[in-house]
Design an enzyme around this catalytic site. Sequence first.
Site, PDB file in Angstrom:
ATOM      1  N   TRP A 173      -1.886   9.478  -1.132  1.00 40.09           N
ATOM      2  CA  TRP A 173      -2.065   8.260  -0.336  1.00 40.09           C
ATOM      3  C   TRP A 173      -3.379   8.293   0.437  1.00 40.09           C
ATOM      4  O   TRP A 173      -4.010   7.254   0.611  1.00 40.09           O
ATOM      5  CB  TRP A 173      -0.857   8.016   0.572  1.00 40.09           C
ATOM      6  CG  TRP A 173       0.370   7.810  -0.261  1.00 40.09           C
ATOM      7  CD1 TRP A 173       1.436   8.649  -0.392  1.00 40.09           C
ATOM      8  CD2 TRP A 173       0.628   6.703  -1.154  1.00 40.09           C
ATOM      9  NE1 TRP A 173       2.328   8.143  -1.306  1.00 40.09           N
ATOM     10  CE2 TRP A 173       1.865   6.955  -1.784  1.00 40.09           C
ATOM     11  CE3 TRP A 173      -0.073   5.558  -1.484  1.00 40.09           C
ATOM     12  CZ2 TRP A 173       2.425   6.082  -2.723  1.00 40.09           C
ATOM     13  CZ3 TRP A 173       0.474   4.678  -2.422  1.00 40.09           C
ATOM     14  CH2 TRP A 173       1.702   4.948  -3.029  1.00 40.09           C
ATOM     15  N   ASP A 229      -2.129   6.430   8.790  1.00 40.10           N
ATOM     16  CA  ASP A 229      -1.097   5.873   7.920  1.00 40.10           C
ATOM     17  C   ASP A 229       0.165   6.674   8.227  1.00 40.10           C
ATOM     18  O   ASP A 229       0.250   7.855   7.889  1.00 40.10           O
ATOM     19  CB  ASP A 229      -1.532   6.051   6.457  1.00 40.10           C
ATOM     20  CG  ASP A 229      -0.446   5.637   5.472  1.00 40.10           C
ATOM     21  OD1 ASP A 229       0.640   5.214   5.903  1.00 40.10           O
ATOM     22  OD2 ASP A 229      -0.703   5.740   4.243  1.00 40.10           O
ATOM     23  N   LYS A 253      10.634   2.911   4.692  1.00 42.33           N
ATOM     24  CA  LYS A 253      11.140   4.277   4.695  1.00 42.33           C
ATOM     25  C   LYS A 253      11.895   4.556   5.989  1.00 42.33           C
ATOM     26  O   LYS A 253      13.056   4.938   5.973  1.00 42.33           O
ATOM     27  CB  LYS A 253      10.002   5.272   4.525  1.00 42.33           C
ATOM     28  CG  LYS A 253       9.220   5.030   3.236  1.00 42.33           C
ATOM     29  CD  LYS A 253       7.942   5.829   3.205  1.00 42.33           C
ATOM     30  CE  LYS A 253       6.970   5.338   2.169  1.00 42.33           C
ATOM     31  NZ  LYS A 253       7.442   5.363   0.794  1.00 42.33           N
TER      32      LYS A 253
HETATM   33  N1  PMP Z   1       1.093   5.449   2.406  1.00 43.02           N
HETATM   34  C1  PMP Z   1       2.096   6.319   2.281  1.00 43.02           C
HETATM   35  C2  PMP Z   1       2.082   7.579   3.085  1.00 43.02           C
HETATM   36  C3  PMP Z   1       3.164   6.032   1.413  1.00 43.02           C
HETATM   37  O1  PMP Z   1       4.164   6.891   1.278  1.00 43.02           O
HETATM   38  C4  PMP Z   1       3.144   4.818   0.679  1.00 43.02           C
HETATM   39  C5  PMP Z   1       4.273   4.414  -0.233  1.00 43.02           C
HETATM   40  N2  PMP Z   1       5.070   5.365  -0.740  1.00 43.02           N
HETATM   41  C6  PMP Z   1       2.057   3.966   0.821  1.00 43.02           C
HETATM   42  C7  PMP Z   1       1.053   4.308   1.706  1.00 43.02           C
HETATM   43  C8  PMP Z   1       1.966   2.687   0.062  1.00 43.02           C
HETATM   44  O2  PMP Z   1       2.831   1.787   0.659  1.00 43.02           O
HETATM   45  P1  PMP Z   1       3.146   0.347   0.120  1.00 43.02           P
HETATM   46  O3  PMP Z   1       3.927   0.502  -1.131  1.00 43.02           O
HETATM   47  O4  PMP Z   1       3.904  -0.267   1.247  1.00 43.02           O
HETATM   48  O5  PMP Z   1       1.841  -0.337  -0.125  1.00 43.02           O
END
Ligand code: PMP
Length: 365
Positions: A106, A176, A200
């Site tokens: 991520w 994030d 989550k």
């Molecule tokens: N950042 C992290 C740490 C994540 O775990 C995720 C999704 N698993 C995301 C960003 C992406 O999130 P989204 O699907 O809401 O765009």
Amino acid sequence: MEKNSKRVYNFNAGPAALPLTALQKAQEELLDFNGTGMSVMELSHRSKDYEAVHNRAIELLKELLAIPAGYEVLFLQGGASLQFAMVPLNFLPTGKKAGYVMTGVWSEKAYAEAEQLGEIFVAASAKEGNYRRIPAVEELKYNADAAYLHITSNNTIYGTAWQDFPDTGTVPLIADMSSDILSKPFDVSKFALIYAGAQKNLGPSGVTVVIIRRDLLEQANKKVPTMLRYGTYAKDNSLYNTPPTFSIYMIKLMLEWVKEQGGAAAIYKQNQQKAALIYDVIDDINGFYIGHAQPDARSLMNITFRLANEDLEKKFLDTAKKLGFVGLAGHRSAGGCRASVYNAVPYESCQALRELMLAFQKENA
Ligand code: PMP
């Protein structure tokens, strides 16, 4: 204790388990919310009934995260993934550079998006060794004039997490926190901006929570399309256009549950106890289950482990599936196994997983 015979042991990485009481409350209110004769989905976002839900969700976030004065709480769409672009669009002006700490997939995605929009650099990386650790604060390299420093507080795929957040002085710290927000108390005032997809730890998908310091907001680039400006959301209490009303309503219900549990400190204690049930098995029968994260970098939210080989992993996952466990396969980019034990995953699910791991080891060692 949450018991319902039809409910599985849900270890999904997100969207993930929600508190049973929040789901039941939503069910109870589905046809007639607060005497309106409508569900929350059918209310106007300009109505008093919806506004009360919206404002209560914000108020609970402020209370449970102990958000100091001087911050705005915003509800956006586009997931955490849109934040990867919105952060640099708003806060990375020409002539400045932003630092990214690489701790997993991520962070890489956030970096790749920002790279298209401005000048960025890697402030530290844990890629070597396949993201088993978090860089030490001393490893972070950035100048005092950096536009911001971006971190991923919890690495959903590799199962690592920052244990302490760095003090970045005058450099705005942006995080994030999609996979660990509200899993423990932390000092919001260290951050200029925090973002988290809700699916989550806060509620369902469809809404992204942003916590932003007002002074940063004031420095934002004005030449950004309306819906990509944080200011648009801040100015109108996230009601510039139609927000994801039902998702926000579910956040409110989930936060009411967190408050009933005793808030962030109580949730943290539960999360530590839940994670320990599983990490103890990984440590006690070391060699059969192989933890991915270095012990000093372990996430309380995503527990990642491997077995001796892929056949054994497949057998473990097949056995788990038959016994009512869901979501234990590792992310497609990392393989192995992963138990996501977010706030709403009951203790009993973790206990059941522990027993499964012990029994499987006995039969297959
Ligand atoms: N950042 C992290 C740490 C994540 O775990 C995720 C999704 N698993 C995301 C960003 C992406 O999130 P989204 O699907 O809401 O765009």
